[in-house]
Design an enzyme around this catalytic site. Sequence first.
Site, mmCIF file in Angstrom:
data_model
loop_
_atom_site.group_PDB
_atom_site.id
_atom_site.type_symbol
_atom_site.label_atom_id
_atom_site.label_comp_id
_atom_site.label_asym_id
_atom_site.label_seq_id
_atom_site.Cartn_x
_atom_site.Cartn_y
_atom_site.Cartn_z
ATOM 1 N N CYS A 1 5.033 1.609 10.997
ATOM 2 C CA CYS A 1 5.944 2.367 10.143
ATOM 3 C C CYS A 1 6.609 3.524 10.875
ATOM 4 O O CYS A 1 7.596 4.066 10.410
ATOM 5 C CB CYS A 1 5.197 2.886 8.923
ATOM 6 S SG CYS A 1 4.514 1.575 7.886
ATOM 7 N N SER B 1 -3.054 -3.530 0.526
ATOM 8 C CA SER B 1 -1.867 -4.129 1.138
ATOM 9 C C SER B 1 -2.103 -5.619 1.347
ATOM 10 O O SER B 1 -3.079 -6.016 1.990
ATOM 11 C CB SER B 1 -1.563 -3.467 2.485
ATOM 12 O OG SER B 1 -0.460 -4.085 3.114
ATOM 13 N N GLY B 2 -1.214 -6.456 0.829
ATOM 14 C CA GLY B 2 -1.368 -7.895 0.978
ATOM 15 C C GLY B 2 -1.217 -8.377 2.401
ATOM 16 O O GLY B 2 -1.959 -9.247 2.864
ATOM 17 N N HIS B 3 -0.252 -7.809 3.127
ATOM 18 C CA HIS B 3 0.049 -8.357 4.443
ATOM 19 C C HIS B 3 -0.896 -7.883 5.534
ATOM 20 O O HIS B 3 -0.670 -8.129 6.721
ATOM 21 C CB HIS B 3 1.511 -8.093 4.830
ATOM 22 C CG HIS B 3 1.834 -6.675 5.178
ATOM 23 N ND1 HIS B 3 2.024 -6.250 6.466
ATOM 24 C CD2 HIS B 3 2.028 -5.596 4.401
ATOM 25 C CE1 HIS B 3 2.318 -4.968 6.476
ATOM 26 N NE2 HIS B 3 2.323 -4.540 5.232
ATOM 27 N N ASN C 1 -5.503 3.206 10.782
ATOM 28 C CA ASN C 1 -4.684 2.064 11.198
ATOM 29 C C ASN C 1 -4.355 2.070 12.680
ATOM 30 O O ASN C 1 -3.980 1.035 13.233
ATOM 31 C CB ASN C 1 -3.384 2.036 10.391
ATOM 32 C CG ASN C 1 -2.630 3.343 10.458
ATOM 33 O OD1 ASN C 1 -3.165 4.388 10.087
ATOM 34 N ND2 ASN C 1 -1.392 3.314 10.916
ATOM 35 N N ALA D 1 0.812 -1.215 0.000
ATOM 36 C CA ALA D 1 0.000 0.000 0.000
ATOM 37 C C ALA D 1 0.843 1.262 0.000
ATOM 38 O O ALA D 1 0.423 2.293 -0.533
ATOM 39 C CB ALA D 1 -0.942 -0.001 1.201
ATOM 40 N N THR D 2 2.028 1.225 0.600
ATOM 41 C CA THR D 2 2.881 2.413 0.613
ATOM 42 C C THR D 2 3.251 2.836 -0.801
ATOM 43 O O THR D 2 3.151 4.017 -1.169
ATOM 44 C CB THR D 2 4.142 2.172 1.450
ATOM 45 O OG1 THR D 2 3.779 2.069 2.821
ATOM 46 C CG2 THR D 2 5.147 3.308 1.284
#
Length: 378
Positions: free
Chosen positions: A329, A202-204, A154, A73-74
Amino acid sequence: MGSTAYYDCAATTPVDDRVAAEVLRLMTADFGNAGSRTHEVGAAAQAAVTAARTEVARAVGARADEVVFTSGATEADNIAVLGLAAEGERTDRRHVVVTAIEHKAVLEPAQELARRGFDVTVVAPHPDGAVRADDLLDAVRPDTLLVSLMHANNETGVIQPVAEVAAGLAGHEAWLHVDAAQTFGKLDEQLCDRRIDLISVSGHKVFAPQGVGALIARRRGYARVPLQPLTYGGGQERGLRAGTVPMPLVAGLGLAVRFAREERALRVKECLRVRDEVLHGLAPLDPVVNGAASNVLPHVLNLSLPGIDGEAVMVAWRGLLAVSNGSACTSASYSPSHVLTAMGLTTDRIRGALRLSWSHTAPDVDWPEAVRRAQGLR
């Protein structure tokens, strides 16, 4: 990880065992390059990427050719924000609207646009952690190029008024970007509105591997979003993301998205059950919830423990319970949460904040022991 109960799924989820098995198979057996179309190994890899692209698009009612695979996503956020800079300069629309609670992957690219001469308006949330749609829409001007609003925060899990903002932008040319890192695979129905031009994935955060994600860039009629790439060389992903497509990771993302769709109701039910357990288990510490008590993700809880420092609690819980105090992050910097600060919380409450986030596979926690260790810090 031993006996530590992992409650930091807003930072990263464990990879689903079924997904991990498929990723490993593709890494070791069917490992072709999706760009090698002159033999069957490459064709099989391309087929796996195409299937994953279809799954990601299907989740939000997009077209498969509107999905651009990224490292996460970043990167998707950066392409969405910085990729529109040339269009803003060409059309002299140099105004951008973001919120103060966005992930740094949106706020820092917005700051870069400001450095390049763009005018950036930052909209503050209310104390409940939600941005009001009217506040954001009131900031939109005729020369607004982009509006960026995360779907759910988040750090607090508070769901933002994406539908209302999308409706309010009807008839305006501004591009609408939604950072859906925390909601893709969970609140997909709310992302099906085609007025949402750009969606970061975002996959994770959805039980796929780290290192893969997507940017969904919807057409307006036949016109594509006028994005420019940030990297060059190879022309992959319709020229927007150069480099070999990581086929095993992409296939893993597609499979994880399919499981998320098929199992969503059961996952939500289990996460709500765990939420009740967390609140009941920590009740002796008189926790104060940061953010709205309703209209939040079922698996994220941000709270402060009166009279107890959050960092000290995380240390005391080592070996028992893995939690965080905000975004993974930025947590290494030990700076106060920009989200909780924007909400206007007191310094003590911010200092004491903890984020607990879990999944439908959350392990049991010895809550009496967690309480005992925390009480010793008062």
